[in-house]
Design an enzyme around this catalytic site. Structure first.
Site, mmCIF file in Angstrom:
data_model
loop_
_atom_site.group_PDB
_atom_site.id
_atom_site.type_symbol
_atom_site.label_atom_id
_atom_site.label_comp_id
_atom_site.label_asym_id
_atom_site.label_seq_id
_atom_site.Cartn_x
_atom_site.Cartn_y
_atom_site.Cartn_z
ATOM 1 N N HIS A 1 -4.253 -10.579 13.025
ATOM 2 C CA HIS A 1 -5.113 -10.292 11.877
ATOM 3 C C HIS A 1 -6.576 -10.195 12.300
ATOM 4 C CE1 HIS A 1 -1.633 -11.837 9.608
ATOM 5 N NE2 HIS A 1 -2.157 -11.327 8.525
ATOM 6 N N ASP B 1 -4.979 -4.464 12.195
ATOM 7 C CA ASP B 1 -3.845 -4.601 13.120
ATOM 8 C C ASP B 1 -2.613 -3.858 12.614
ATOM 9 O OD1 ASP B 1 -4.859 -7.460 14.623
ATOM 10 O OD2 ASP B 1 -5.485 -7.123 12.558
ATOM 11 N N PHE B 2 -2.427 -3.837 11.300
ATOM 12 C CA PHE B 2 -1.213 -3.250 10.725
ATOM 13 C C PHE B 2 -1.200 -1.721 10.841
ATOM 14 C CE2 PHE B 2 -0.976 -7.009 7.482
ATOM 15 C CZ PHE B 2 -0.805 -7.893 8.540
ATOM 16 N N PHE C 1 -4.911 -5.111 6.891
ATOM 17 C CA PHE C 1 -5.525 -5.591 8.129
ATOM 18 C C PHE C 1 -5.441 -4.478 9.163
ATOM 19 C CE2 PHE C 1 -4.637 -9.557 6.036
ATOM 20 C CZ PHE C 1 -5.744 -10.340 6.343
ATOM 21 N N GLU D 1 3.767 -0.125 5.662
ATOM 22 C CA GLU D 1 2.565 0.656 5.997
ATOM 23 C C GLU D 1 2.908 2.098 6.355
ATOM 24 O OE1 GLU D 1 3.028 -2.443 6.809
ATOM 25 O OE2 GLU D 1 1.238 -3.475 6.078
#
Lengths: 324, 327
Positions: free
Chosen positions: B129, B85-86, B83, B60
């Site tokens: 997630h 969160d990432f 997602f 990422e």
């Protein structure tokens, strides 16, 4: 192509400018005329000057935090550098950047404080060049310590996958902050890591300006012609401290002395003298001209005003586009 | 306006198609954007080719870095982070770099880029997630944050985000992705920084973010049956925030409730509550009520997850509290 004498003299002048300017800025830092600390690169000037030497004005350069070699090499002036270091209103960034030298219109691209964050950005600049068909090449200069950053491998992977016009140029000066690099880097060479991503590499004597320039020129031309990325590792040595005022004592004196004998500026001058393309008179004239330029730049920076505090609200967001 | 109804996913995909046709500088990159893991980018590769719909390695930070480098050099990338969160994996690039170089370069650089990121709790996706991290992007300077709650808003906001000259985080709540809503055939844009009054009411101003807008509207129906008329405002972007629309409502209701699925501590509601105290104190007849997720990781079991985030019932009670009808 072999380096022409005219170009060699230009590179030599730039190396002398870099060293003279770095020594002067170090004095100004020590004297607290300049608010930041400084990271200088005495003994490794040939890398930044040689790597930026073959680049077009519109090629992208992502440089390092250490010294001014690639910045002078790409075309920044002592006055532009000094006004940034002083944080004055006359600097290109009007006092916002400090050591993070930037000059977008000659392709000097961001130097992030978090070293290695430029790996992805350099990929993006090269990808952009490819998508736009502009023929621009991107060069990402980084130290052997920064090769430990997480984005290094993925950047090699992306450059390889997409066959990007991107040169990874590792300036291996053997010291990662206050430690010999083998304390924190597992291998003697960084360059072979490229092979794991299908990227060609070459290890080059970083204290020989001619070799640095010619190796970079080959890689740049290859990349410009669609040949994809390359990793060049330049072996050199940082004779100075990590930052001005660091505790020191971690570099053996005999090691420093041995590398001083391989000084890139001395080597270049001695070769030019031996080849009869340089004279003592030219040397004296160059030293004087460089000194005069730097004296004038220091005076300009000293006399420049600080920015108006009211400007802090400007450019937080880019206006334009659809909405502000 | 036509009565055509399409899904949130289709609306986002149409925004991509229209903007990529309109401006050849626009391209999409991210993990599996060619197949389209949630469908928002599916099929784009057929029309625009692999050069403009680029599958990236799994990293990422380098991917957002590449988007930033391309944005600074004349392109207008949209990077998908699969997602929400990432985004923390790319936070260094987004927060330390993307939002800051325009300013510190004194305007010499621009970063016209969008981070499109499906996120939010949808039951059973687990701690990594499911988070709603919009508020994490309020803190860094230079970023904009879009949180659409309907297909109509998603399309109009994404088109504006792509045309904006700043980095824009575009959050897509995964519970909304398959929902249908009216979206006109003809082109339209929604400016970033313009809230939408989703329901008018005279008694309480209820500001709801992303998927909680729907919960807020259902709570408002329930409250209406009890004689309480709630005005539901969807800010649509958290940065820039349309404070005027919220203030206008408050001048009528004198009572403010804010609900989000992100964590309450340090959240958007905390920021809006502080704004209300700073700027609208004379228009508050009661302490602001704010609802958000508890400050715990989101557990896997759907029953546990639901217990962590505000429910429709929680919203009803918050409204009754701000009215002084409940403790």
């Amino acid at each position: 192509m072999p380096l022409e004498n005219g170009k060699l003299k230009e590179l030599y002048r730039k190396m002398v400018t870099v060293r003279t300017l770095e020594q002067r800025v170090e004095q100004l830092v020590t004297a607290a005329r300049i608010p930041c600390s400084g990271h200088f690169g005495t003994g490794q000037e040939a890398v930044g000057v040689g790597v930026s030497g073959p680049l077009r004005t519109d090629d992208y350069l992502f440089g390092t935090h250490r010294g001014f070699a690639e910045y002078i090499g790409k075309g920044m002036t002592p006055a532009e550098i000094l006004t940034e270091y002083y944080g004055k209103a006359t600097s290109l960034s009007r006092g916002r950047l400090g050591q993070h030298l930037l000059k977008v219109d000659i392709g000097v691209m961001p130097l992030p404080s978090s070293l290695g964050s430029e790996f992805g950005m350099a990929v993006g600049a090269a990808l952009s060049s490819k998508l736009r068909g502009s023929g621009q090449v991107a060069v990402n200069l980084f130290g052997e310590g920064t090769a430990g950053q997480a984005d290094f491998g993925p950047a090699l992977e992306m450059a390889s996958l997409w066959s990007l016009p991107l040169i990874f140029a590792c300036n291996n000066n053997q010291y990662v902050e206050l430690a010999h690099y083998r304390n924190v880097v597992a291998t003697e060479d960084i360059a072979p890591r490229a092979a794991g991503y299908g990227v060609a590499y070459e290890i080059v004597d970083g204290n020989d300006i001619t070799r640095v320039y010619e190796a970079t020129e080959r890689a740049v031309e290859r990349a410009r012609n669609g040949g994809g990325p390359m990793l060049l590792e330049f072996k050199t040595y940082r004779r100075g401290s990590h930052y001005t005022g660091d505790p020191g004592g971690y570099q053996p004196a005999e090691e420093i002395a041995a590398w001083a004998k391989k000084d890139p500026i001395d080597r270049c001058r001695e070769r030019m003298l031996a080849d009869g393309v340089w004279s003592e008179a030219e040397e004296q004239a160059l030293r004087q001209a460089v000194q005069d330029e730097i004296d004038a730049a220091v005076q300009f920076a000293e006399e420049s005003p600080y920015p108006d505090p009211a400007t802090v609200y400007e450019h937080i967001y880019a206006q334009g586009g659809m909405s502000a | 306006m036509s009565q055509r109804k399409i899904t949130f996913i289709q609306a986002v995909r149409e925004a991509f198609q229209e903007e990529m046709r309109r401006d050849e500088r626009v391209f999409v990159l991210g993990q599996d954007v060619q197949a389209g893991i949630f469908g928002t980018t599916s099929g784009l590769v057929r029309e625009f080719g692999q050069e403009r719909v680029i599958n990236t390695p799994i990293c990422e930070s380098a991917t957002v870095g590449a988007a930033l480098g391309a944005a600074m050099t004349g392109m207008r990338p949209v990077v998908q982070i699969m997602f929400g969160d990432f985004n923390y994996m790319a936070m260094e690039i987004t927060a330390n770099q993307a939002g800051q170089w325009h300013y510190i370069s004194d305007g010499a650089l621009r970063a016209p880029m969008v981070i499109e990121t499906p996120s939010g709790a949808r039951g059973g996706a687990g701690y990594g997630h499911s988070q709603s991290l919009e508020a994490a992007f309020i803190l860094p300077p230079g970023l904009k944050v879009a949180v659409p709650s309907t297909p109509y808003d998603a399309k109009g906001l994404l088109k504006s985000a792509i045309r904006d000259d700043n980095p824009v985080l575009f959050f897509e709540h995964r519970r909304l992705l398959t929902q249908r809503g009216p979206v006109p055939e003809e082109e339209y844009l929604i400016p970033l920084g313009q809230a939408d009054v989703k329901r008018e009411g005279r008694d309480v101003t209820l500001v709801a973010v992303s998927a909680t807008v729907q919960k807020a509207l259902r709570a408002a129906e329930e409250l209406s049956r009890r004689g309480v008329e709630v005005e539901v405002i969807d800010p649509r972007t958290l940065v820039p925030l349309d404070k005027e629309t919220i203030f206008r409502s408050l001048q009528k209701t004198y009572r403010l409730v804010v609900v989000e699925e992100g964590r309450r501590r340090g959240g958007f509601g905390a920021e809006l509550s502080a704004t209300a105290m700073d700027e609208w104190f004379d228009y508050l007849d009661a302490p602001v009520q704010r609802l958000g997720a508890i400050s715990a990781p989101l557990p896997y079991s759907p029953v546990l997850e639901a217990a962590c985030i505000p429910s429709e019932e929680d919203i009803v009670h918050a409204v009754l509290r701000v009215l002084g009808e409940e403790e």
